[in-house]
Design a protein around this motif. Sequence first.
Motif, short mmCIF file in Angstrom:
data_model
loop_
_atom_site.label_atom_id
_atom_site.label_comp_id
_atom_site.label_asym_id
_atom_site.label_seq_id
_atom_site.Cartn_x
_atom_site.Cartn_y
_atom_site.Cartn_z
N LEU A 31 -6.27 2.98 7.72
CA LEU A 31 -6.58 2.31 6.41
C LEU A 31 -6.97 1.05 6.50
O LEU A 31 -6.28 0.07 6.99
CB LEU A 31 -5.54 2.61 5.52
N VAL B 19 -8.36 -2.24 4.16
CA VAL B 19 -8.40 -2.51 2.81
C VAL B 19 -8.77 -4.16 2.67
O VAL B 19 -8.38 -4.69 3.27
CB VAL B 19 -7.16 -2.06 2.07
N ARG B 20 -9.72 -4.37 1.86
CA ARG B 20 -10.31 -5.65 1.70
C ARG B 20 -10.17 -6.06 0.06
O ARG B 20 -10.81 -5.25 -0.75
CB ARG B 20 -11.62 -5.99 1.86
N LEU C 166 -2.33 0.48 -4.53
CA LEU C 166 -2.14 -0.72 -3.79
C LEU C 166 -1.67 -1.59 -4.91
O LEU C 166 -2.37 -1.65 -6.14
CB LEU C 166 -3.59 -1.21 -3.46
N MET D 283 -11.38 0.77 -5.10
CA MET D 283 -10.21 1.07 -5.75
C MET D 283 -10.47 0.41 -7.39
O MET D 283 -11.05 -0.72 -7.43
CB MET D 283 -9.06 0.50 -5.30
N ASP E 197 0.72 5.07 0.63
CA ASP E 197 -0.19 6.19 0.91
C ASP E 197 0.53 7.27 1.28
O ASP E 197 0.04 8.43 1.84
CB ASP E 197 -0.89 5.77 2.39
N ARG F 257 -7.08 -9.01 3.82
CA ARG F 257 -7.39 -7.95 4.68
C ARG F 257 -6.33 -7.33 4.93
O ARG F 257 -5.28 -7.95 5.67
CB ARG F 257 -8.35 -8.21 5.74
N VAL G 71 -11.40 -4.59 -4.90
CA VAL G 71 -10.59 -3.99 -3.82
C VAL G 71 -11.55 -2.72 -3.28
O VAL G 71 -11.92 -1.67 -4.06
CB VAL G 71 -9.26 -3.36 -4.14
N GLU G 72 -11.91 -2.91 -2.03
CA GLU G 72 -12.44 -1.72 -1.43
C GLU G 72 -11.94 -1.79 -0.05
O GLU G 72 -11.34 -2.53 0.39
CB GLU G 72 -14.06 -2.14 -1.06
N GLY G 73 -12.31 -0.48 0.65
CA GLY G 73 -11.57 -0.19 1.99
C GLY G 73 -12.44 0.90 2.74
O GLY G 73 -13.39 1.46 2.32
N LEU H 239 0.84 -1.27 0.01
CA LEU H 239 -0.03 0.03 0.05
C LEU H 239 0.90 1.35 -0.04
O LEU H 239 1.83 1.25 0.83
CB LEU H 239 -0.92 -0.05 1.17
#
Length: 175
Positions: free
Chosen positions: A149, A151-152, A94, A127, A81, A161, A109-111, A79
């Motif tokens: 953050l 993210v999954r 990512l 994402m 950031d 995760r 990919v969502e978070g 990741l």
Amino acid sequence: METTTEDGTRKRGFRLEPWPTAIVLFFTVVFVVNAIFVRLSLDSWTGVVTDKAYDKGLAYNQVLKAQQEQDAMGWRVTLDDGALKVGSEAPLLLTVLDRQGSPLVGANVEGTLVRPVQQGYDRDFVMKEIAPGRYKTGLMVPLSGVWELRVRVSGTGGEYRLARRIQVSASVQGG
């Protein structure tokens, strides 16, 4: 203070004794000050916000098992950031590689960007894949400070995760 009545008996009038009065006043002041502090603390509490903390504690063994399963998949997730700043949208990148080091293509990919010490500032995001195994979204962070953050990544072979605490500083204007 004493007074004499008509029949010659002495009658003692009401008189505040200093020590009992001081003790009662002391505890009254302590009670009032504590009540003020309790009221102020309830109005200004910005502690860590955790939904269903008790249930999460009971499910800790399941969390450990899920982490072992995730580690066994062998995915490498990176990741980036570093560009996040307060008040302006910046990219969040990512990279996802499978066990063999090949890019994970077509993953979902969502978070969530979570403010752990204050409610009302969480941001959900999705994402988009910009290259094989590379995912990107734009995020605007409303406040400086510590954020988390989460993210999954869902793809063929399982779900990954990632949770990372980050420090976001204010944008520097004019240079």
